[in-house]
Design a protein around this motif. Structure first.
Motif, PDB file in Angstrom:
ATOM      1  N   SER A  99      31.020  50.184  62.422  1.00  0.00           N
ATOM      2  CA  SER A  99      30.753  51.420  61.683  1.00  0.00           C
ATOM      3  C   SER A  99      29.719  51.122  60.610  1.00  0.00           C
ATOM      4  CB  SER A  99      32.049  51.929  61.032  1.00  0.00           C
ATOM      5  OG  SER A  99      31.796  53.087  60.245  1.00  0.00           O
ATOM      6  N   PHE A 100      29.332  52.178  59.896  1.00  0.00           N
ATOM      7  CA  PHE A 100      28.513  51.971  58.709  1.00  0.00           C
ATOM      8  C   PHE A 100      29.370  51.256  57.666  1.00  0.00           C
ATOM      9  CE2 PHE A 100      26.960  53.617  54.539  1.00  0.00           C
ATOM     10  CZ  PHE A 100      25.761  52.929  54.549  1.00  0.00           C
ATOM     11  N   PHE A 101      28.727  50.475  56.838  1.00  0.00           N
ATOM     12  CA  PHE A 101      29.436  49.595  55.924  1.00  0.00           C
ATOM     13  C   PHE A 101      30.448  50.307  55.021  1.00  0.00           C
ATOM     14  CE2 PHE A 101      29.893  47.513  51.822  1.00  0.00           C
ATOM     15  CZ  PHE A 101      30.486  46.326  52.254  1.00  0.00           C
ATOM     16  N   ALA A 102      30.127  51.524  54.602  1.00  0.00           N
ATOM     17  CA  ALA A 102      30.960  52.215  53.598  1.00  0.00           C
ATOM     18  C   ALA A 102      32.424  52.303  54.026  1.00  0.00           C
ATOM     19  CB  ALA A 102      30.423  53.621  53.348  1.00  0.00           C
ATOM     20  N   THR A 103      32.668  52.459  55.317  1.00  0.00           N
ATOM     21  CA  THR A 103      34.041  52.612  55.806  1.00  0.00           C
ATOM     22  C   THR A 103      34.912  51.455  55.329  1.00  0.00           C
ATOM     23  OG1 THR A 103      32.997  53.493  57.809  1.00  0.00           O
ATOM     24  CG2 THR A 103      35.386  53.128  57.880  1.00  0.00           C
ATOM     25  N   ALA A 104      34.405  50.247  55.508  1.00  0.00           N
ATOM     26  CA  ALA A 104      35.192  49.068  55.124  1.00  0.00           C
ATOM     27  C   ALA A 104      34.987  48.706  53.661  1.00  0.00           C
ATOM     28  CB  ALA A 104      34.807  47.887  56.000  1.00  0.00           C
ATOM     29  N   GLY A 105      33.767  48.953  53.171  1.00  0.00           N
ATOM     30  CA  GLY A 105      33.459  48.622  51.779  1.00  0.00           C
ATOM     31  C   GLY A 105      34.421  49.331  50.826  1.00  0.00           C
TER      32      GLY A 105
END
Ligand SMILES: Cc1ncc(COP(=O)(O)O)c(C=O)c1O
Length: 396
Positions: free
Chosen positions: A85-91
């Motif tokens: 996914s795009f980083f924000a999901t995990a960030g």
């Protein structure tokens, strides 16, 4: 012929007068934060999505962050999400102090695989005496964040079975999927973001519904959560200068809300035009016998009577010769993109999670093989033909 990955010029020209008038109105009112435009936009999105509550926020990232904070997910907790996914999901999971747990994707859809999720829980998790699900190191697993990647909903029925069984909150990362539909077994037709506890949207300018800067929104069912989110977006403040908990400055500004309000009525038309462009690619790739050389995006919900079965935020093909193909297309002045060149577990900042290469074979393969082709509502058939011809030439 030059073909851009995304060209928003024509869309803007068609609405320029209305958008400028709205901006002028906000400037004349001198009310920039949490005003009537934000409230009207929230109401319009709630109606559009079929959600009881909508809370405008400053970005898709802040939507995810605010939901995690409002649900009091934090240090010691774990949250399961997709490895791709795009980083924000995990960030965001890490930013609230919780531990991200990654699960591999379904190779056909690029979305979180319910089979991999079930297998992770069966093999690596346990239930404690109170029935709470605990992951490795005994961390309580609080939530699942499925990501409706590229504009296609995850298999939410299968995820729902698991979330119900283990009493996990579902926070949908619908940043790329506003308007995408899914036919649920227990709630009928639902729009992305409305199938779990909360749904998070991004209005980053390149999204199907894009602002003129950063903006986002959360939809949810539960009134208590909605109220907490409204407080959370203002530093946990209610009433003024009295802070119940620590939130952030996650407010949506009036100029963005006004612009988004002008655009929202056009969203379904734009998504339909993207779908028509996807059909054009599909027909042409078939006609040119390219299926097999490239794998086209899966459309698992096409025959289910849904309109927005896919909203094609991105049109992503795959081929083992991805990098060569990309270079060839660049030589023909065709812009492409790689979403994403690394799976989330491979990101440097997650070294501390101790994942190793091979843990997520499908996410790793997707990172090597996927290529996003130009798609936007106004893309011309000449531009698309140039893309198809150039790909045919590559595989000749
Ligand atoms: C899947 C996904 N999640 C979250 C975000 C974060 O949204 P924003 O860029 O508005 O913060 C994005 C946007 O790029 C996204 O694609």
């Amino acid at each position: 012929m030059r073909v851009a990955l995304l060209d928003l010029d024509e869309q803007y020209r068609s609405l320029e007068g209305e958008i400028r008038a709205q901006i002028e109105e906000v400037l004349a009112s001198q009310r920039f934060i949490l005003g009537p435009n934000g409230a009207a936009f929230e109401k319009a999105v709630a109606t559009y999505c079929g959600a009881p509550h909508a809370i405008g926020v400053s970005s898709g990232t802040d939507a995810l962050l605010a939901v995690l904070m409002a649900l009091e997910i934090g240090p010691g907790d774990a949250v399961i999400t997709s490895a791709y996914s795009f980083f924000a999901t995990a960030g965001c999971i890490a930013r609230v102090g919780a531990t991200p747990i990654f699960v591999d994707i379904d190779p056909a859809t690029f979305n979180l695989s319910p089979a991999a999720l079930g297998s992770y829980i069966d093999k690596r998790c346990q239930r404690d005496a109170s029935g709470e699900l605990r992951g490795e190191n005994g961390r309580p697993i609080r939530a699942i964040i499925p990501v409706h990647l590229f504009g296609l909903c995850c298999d939410m029925d299968a995820i729902h079975v698991i979330s119900e069984k283990y009493n996990l909150d579902v926070i949908e990362d619908a940043a790329q999927a506003i308007g995408a539909e899914y036919l649920t077994a227990h709630m009928g037709l639902r729009k992305a973001g409305t199938m779990g506890e909360a749904g998070c949207f991004s209005f980053y300018p390149s999204k199907n519904l894009g602002a003129a800067g950063d903006a986002g929104l959360v939809v949810c069912r539960d009134e208590t959560l909605a109220n907490r989110l409204r407080i959370c977006r203002q530093h946990g403040m209610e009433p003024r200068y009295h802070h119940h908990f620590i939130g952030g400055n996650f407010r949506l500004d009036e100029i963005q809300a006004a612009i988004l309000g002008v655009k929202l009525p056009h969203l379904d038309g734009w998504s339909a035009a993207r779908r028509a462009a996807a059909d054009f690619y599909r027909d042409e790739f078939k006609r040119r016998s390219l299926i097999g050389k490239i794998t086209l995006p899966a459309e698992p919900y096409r025959e289910r009577g849904l309109t927005n079965h896919h909203i094609y935020h991105q049109y992503v093909i795959r081929t083992p010769r991805r990098d060569e193909l990309r270079e060839h297309l660049a030589g023909r002045e065709i812009e492409t993109a790689i979403y994403y060149p690394l799976g989330l577990p491979e990101q440097k900042c997650f070294d501390y999670l101790d994942y190793k290469r091979g843990d997520f074979p499908e996410a790793e393969r997707a990172a090597r093989e996927t290529l996003a082709l130009p798609i936007y509502p106004e893309i011309s058939s000449e531009a698309q033909s140039h893309v198809v011809n150039s790909i045919a030439e590559f595989f000749k």
